[in-house]
Design a protein around this motif. Sequence first.
Motif, short mmCIF file in Angstrom:
data_model
loop_
_atom_site.label_atom_id
_atom_site.label_comp_id
_atom_site.label_asym_id
_atom_site.label_seq_id
_atom_site.Cartn_x
_atom_site.Cartn_y
_atom_site.Cartn_z
N PHE A 72 0.83 -1.19 -0.11
CA PHE A 72 -0.04 0.02 0.10
C PHE A 72 0.89 1.41 -0.09
O PHE A 72 2.00 1.25 0.42
CB PHE A 72 -0.96 0.10 1.29
CG PHE A 72 -0.26 0.22 2.56
CD1 PHE A 72 -0.23 1.71 3.09
CD2 PHE A 72 0.19 -0.61 3.26
CE1 PHE A 72 0.31 1.71 4.25
CE2 PHE A 72 0.78 -0.60 4.47
CZ PHE A 72 0.84 0.85 5.04
N HIS A 73 0.22 2.37 -0.47
CA HIS A 73 0.74 3.62 -0.29
C HIS A 73 -0.16 4.56 0.13
O HIS A 73 -1.21 4.76 -0.47
CB HIS A 73 1.35 3.99 -1.90
CG HIS A 73 1.87 5.59 -1.76
ND1 HIS A 73 3.28 5.79 -1.32
CD2 HIS A 73 1.21 6.71 -2.31
CE1 HIS A 73 3.46 7.08 -1.62
NE2 HIS A 73 2.09 7.58 -1.85
N LEU A 74 0.14 5.59 1.04
CA LEU A 74 -0.98 6.63 1.72
C LEU A 74 -0.41 7.87 1.08
O LEU A 74 0.50 8.43 1.09
CB LEU A 74 -0.65 6.40 2.91
CG LEU A 74 -1.72 7.16 3.72
CD1 LEU A 74 -3.05 6.46 3.66
CD2 LEU A 74 -1.37 7.08 5.37
N GLN A 75 -1.57 8.49 0.50
CA GLN A 75 -1.58 9.98 0.15
C GLN A 75 -2.09 10.75 1.02
O GLN A 75 -3.40 10.52 0.85
CB GLN A 75 -1.94 10.02 -1.57
CG GLN A 75 -1.90 11.44 -2.13
CD GLN A 75 -2.27 11.41 -3.12
OE1 GLN A 75 -1.95 10.81 -4.22
NE2 GLN A 75 -3.44 12.41 -3.61
N PHE A 76 -1.46 11.67 1.31
CA PHE A 76 -2.02 12.69 2.29
C PHE A 76 -2.44 13.91 1.66
O PHE A 76 -2.17 14.29 0.45
CB PHE A 76 -0.94 12.85 3.32
CG PHE A 76 -0.66 12.01 4.34
CD1 PHE A 76 -1.84 11.69 5.32
CD2 PHE A 76 0.40 11.32 4.43
CE1 PHE A 76 -1.44 10.59 6.35
CE2 PHE A 76 0.94 10.38 5.40
CZ PHE A 76 -0.20 9.82 6.22
N PRO A 77 -3.38 14.99 2.18
CA PRO A 77 -3.73 16.12 1.73
C PRO A 77 -2.59 16.93 1.47
O PRO A 77 -1.56 16.79 2.31
CB PRO A 77 -4.70 16.75 2.43
CG PRO A 77 -5.00 15.81 3.73
CD PRO A 77 -3.81 14.58 3.37
N PRO A 78 -2.42 17.83 0.44
CA PRO A 78 -1.60 18.91 0.44
C PRO A 78 -1.38 19.64 1.64
O PRO A 78 -2.49 20.14 2.09
CB PRO A 78 -1.87 19.61 -0.86
CG PRO A 78 -3.27 19.51 -1.11
CD PRO A 78 -3.63 17.86 -0.44
N SER A 79 0.03 20.18 1.78
CA SER A 79 0.25 20.83 3.02
C SER A 79 -0.80 22.18 2.64
O SER A 79 -0.71 22.84 1.68
CB SER A 79 1.75 21.28 3.15
OG SER A 79 1.79 22.15 4.06
N THR A 80 -1.51 22.65 3.94
CA THR A 80 -2.07 24.07 3.81
C THR A 80 -1.23 25.14 4.60
O THR A 80 -1.75 26.10 5.00
CB THR A 80 -3.42 23.74 4.37
OG1 THR A 80 -3.13 23.50 5.72
CG2 THR A 80 -4.09 22.82 3.52
N ALA A 81 -0.02 24.89 5.05
CA ALA A 81 0.94 25.70 5.48
C ALA A 81 1.03 26.99 4.67
O ALA A 81 1.48 26.69 3.51
CB ALA A 81 2.20 25.05 6.08
N VAL A 82 0.98 28.19 5.08
CA VAL A 82 1.05 29.34 4.41
C VAL A 82 2.51 29.98 4.93
O VAL A 82 2.58 30.13 5.97
CB VAL A 82 0.03 30.31 4.50
CG1 VAL A 82 0.27 31.61 3.89
CG2 VAL A 82 -1.36 29.64 3.91
N ASP A 83 3.24 30.15 3.99
CA ASP A 83 4.49 30.99 4.09
C ASP A 83 4.12 32.60 4.38
O ASP A 83 3.64 33.14 3.33
CB ASP A 83 5.31 30.84 2.96
CG ASP A 83 6.88 31.68 2.94
OD1 ASP A 83 6.95 32.34 4.20
OD2 ASP A 83 7.54 31.55 2.19
#
Length: 93
Positions: A72-83
Motif C-alpha cells: 500500500f501507499h498513503l497519499q495525504f492532503p497537500p500541505s495547507t501551511a502558508v508562508d
Amino acid sequence: MLHMLAYVYKSQKRADTYVFLADRDDFARLPESLRTQLGALTFVMELELTPDRKLARENAAEVMQNLGARGFHLQFPPSTAVDPLSEDWGTDA
C-alpha cells in the motif's frame, strides 16, 4: 519492474486522503490503526503505474516502491501551511 497496477481508494473519514493498494480490496495490508483512522474506503480508480508516469501529487516510482514493499501507499492532503513571507503586506512603496 516496468509497470504495475494500483487500486486507489478515498478515505471517507479524512478529506483528500487516498490509499493505493497493490491488490484490489486487500485492506488486510493496512495496519489496524491506519484502517481506524481512515474509516471506510471508497474505490476511486485503477491505475497502471510506470516509474515515469505523472501523478497529480505523488511520485509514481515511490508509489510503486511502497506497493512492492508494503502492498500500500498513503497519499495525504497537500500541505495547507502558508508562508507568511509570500503574502502581500501592502508595505511596498
